[in-house]
Design a protein around this motif. Structure first.
Motif, PDB file in Angstrom:
ATOM      1  N   TRP A  50      -4.029 -68.743 -89.138  1.00  0.00           N
ATOM      2  CA  TRP A  50      -5.440 -68.916 -88.768  1.00  0.00           C
ATOM      3  C   TRP A  50      -6.096 -67.570 -88.475  1.00  0.00           C
ATOM      4  O   TRP A  50      -7.210 -67.291 -88.931  1.00  0.00           O
ATOM      5  N   ASN A  93      -6.444 -65.580 -91.707  1.00  0.00           N
ATOM      6  CA  ASN A  93      -7.547 -66.078 -92.534  1.00  0.00           C
ATOM      7  C   ASN A  93      -8.902 -65.598 -92.039  1.00  0.00           C
ATOM      8  O   ASN A  93      -9.888 -65.667 -92.783  1.00  0.00           O
ATOM      9  N   LYS A  94      -8.950 -65.109 -90.822  1.00  0.00           N
ATOM     10  CA  LYS A  94     -10.173 -64.507 -90.296  1.00  0.00           C
ATOM     11  C   LYS A  94     -10.256 -63.020 -90.652  1.00  0.00           C
ATOM     12  O   LYS A  94     -11.160 -62.313 -90.205  1.00  0.00           O
ATOM     13  N   TRP A 110     -13.788 -56.198 -84.492  1.00  0.00           N
ATOM     14  CA  TRP A 110     -14.412 -57.497 -84.717  1.00  0.00           C
ATOM     15  C   TRP A 110     -15.496 -57.743 -83.674  1.00  0.00           C
ATOM     16  O   TRP A 110     -15.442 -57.245 -82.562  1.00  0.00           O
ATOM     17  N   SER A 123     -17.234 -63.212 -82.043  1.00  0.00           N
ATOM     18  CA  SER A 123     -16.132 -63.758 -82.828  1.00  0.00           C
ATOM     19  C   SER A 123     -14.847 -63.774 -82.003  1.00  0.00           C
ATOM     20  O   SER A 123     -14.102 -64.769 -82.016  1.00  0.00           O
ATOM     21  N   VAL A 148     -12.468 -66.970 -80.646  1.00  0.00           N
ATOM     22  CA  VAL A 148     -11.017 -67.035 -80.842  1.00  0.00           C
ATOM     23  C   VAL A 148     -10.325 -67.294 -79.509  1.00  0.00           C
ATOM     24  O   VAL A 148      -9.426 -68.132 -79.404  1.00  0.00           O
TER      25      VAL A 148
END
Length: 297
Positions: free
Chosen positions: A240, A243-244, A264, A268, A272
């Motif tokens: 997961w 995939n970010k 990041w 975001s 998470v």
């Protein structure tokens, strides 16, 4: 020992570590595994205080842990007493922040802090190399925790070569609501001649050249596949995060995952964190550091 040395209170921050890369070369005749890895200190730390006393006692806040010789802190104190041929004591206070059984070297960091703290408290005058030799008898990561920073480790992890320190890059940690036994992971590790090994020496070269942004292109952890197979929930979160677009790796034998040097957006990252905490995961947002221990007397 001078009286003024004996009466000092010593305070130490003991820093956690992550494995930027970890390879297992093979198993030695003595049962230990030959490894090659790059260890990196991070700013997450336990706090230890050492106070003069007639016997060695340990008090812990933040975790329910044994305070007898099942605890590596007490074993480290006893090793030092035996090495020095000394009859002395200390009241040791531990504020535990590094999660237990997380692959972050918390126990090793506490043992390293104990060796340094009592060496100072008791005025023994042992050098860092002498303490590293004692530390290696307690655990493979203890010599690194005495040194800290960015280090290439070989042998069983006790043969150390300093690398240029990495800058204070961000690191994000995520640990599931369970622990992992290093012994159990190694017991399930199967090595074959066809195995593809992480490029440890290439990463060491990148660090020496200052090209630290390229580290995630070549890093790896030979224990990761074992742990992910045993704990599917861990693999699910790792995929997961990947995939970010985040550079994510497992530290040591796990189960803590870490995101290295990612730039990041705060919103975001906050999402998470919220998603992981709903699953019962512990998270930490910090940075790399150049120290294994920080002493305050």
């Amino acid at each position: 020992m001078a009286n003024e040395k004996k009466m000092r209170k010593v305070k130490i921050k003991a820093f956690a570590k992550v494995n930027l890369v970890l390879d297992v070369i093979g198993r030695r005749p003595d049962g230990y595994h030959e490894v090659e890895m790059i260890l990196q200190s991070i700013d997450l730390h336990d706090d230890l205080v050492f106070i003069p006393a007639s016997t060695v006692t340990l008090e812990i806040k933040g975790e329910r842990l044994p305070v007898d010789d099942r605890n590596i802190i007490v074993r480290a104190a006893n090793k030092l007493l035996a090495q020095a041929g000394l009859n002395a004591g200390a009241r040791i206070l531990l504020q535990k922040r590094i999660p237990v059984g997380a692959g972050l070297g918390g126990g090793s960091a506490d043992a390293a802090a104990t060796l340094v703290g009592l060496n100072r408290l008791w005025g023994l005058g042992l050098s860092r190399l002498e303490l590293e030799k004692i530390g290696a008898t307690l655990g493979a990561d203890v010599p690194f925790c005495l040194r800290g920073g960015t280090v290439l480790a070989t042998g069983i992890g006790e043969q150390l070569t300093d690398l240029p320190p990495l800058p204070s890059l961000p690191v994000f940690l995520a640990k599931p609501p369970f622990n992992v036994s290093t012994v159990h992971i190694y017991r399930n590790l199967v090595l074959t001649a066809a195995d593809r090994h992480p490029e440890v020496q290439r990463i060491a070269t990148l660090i020496r050249e200052g090209d630290y942004q390229a580290i995630p292109r070549y890093w790896g952890n030979r224990l990761e596949e074992v742990t992910l197979n045993l704990y599917p929930a861990l693999k699910e979160v790792m995929d997961w995060l990947r995939n970010k677009g985040l550079p994510v790796r497992m530290s040591g034998s796990g189960p803590t995952l870490f995101v290295f040097g990612a730039d990041w957006a705060p919103e975001s990252q906050a999402q998470v964190v919220a998603d992981l905490r709903r699953k019962g995961w512990w998270t930490y947002n910090g940075c790399l550091t150049t120290a294994g221990l920080e002493v305050d007397e």
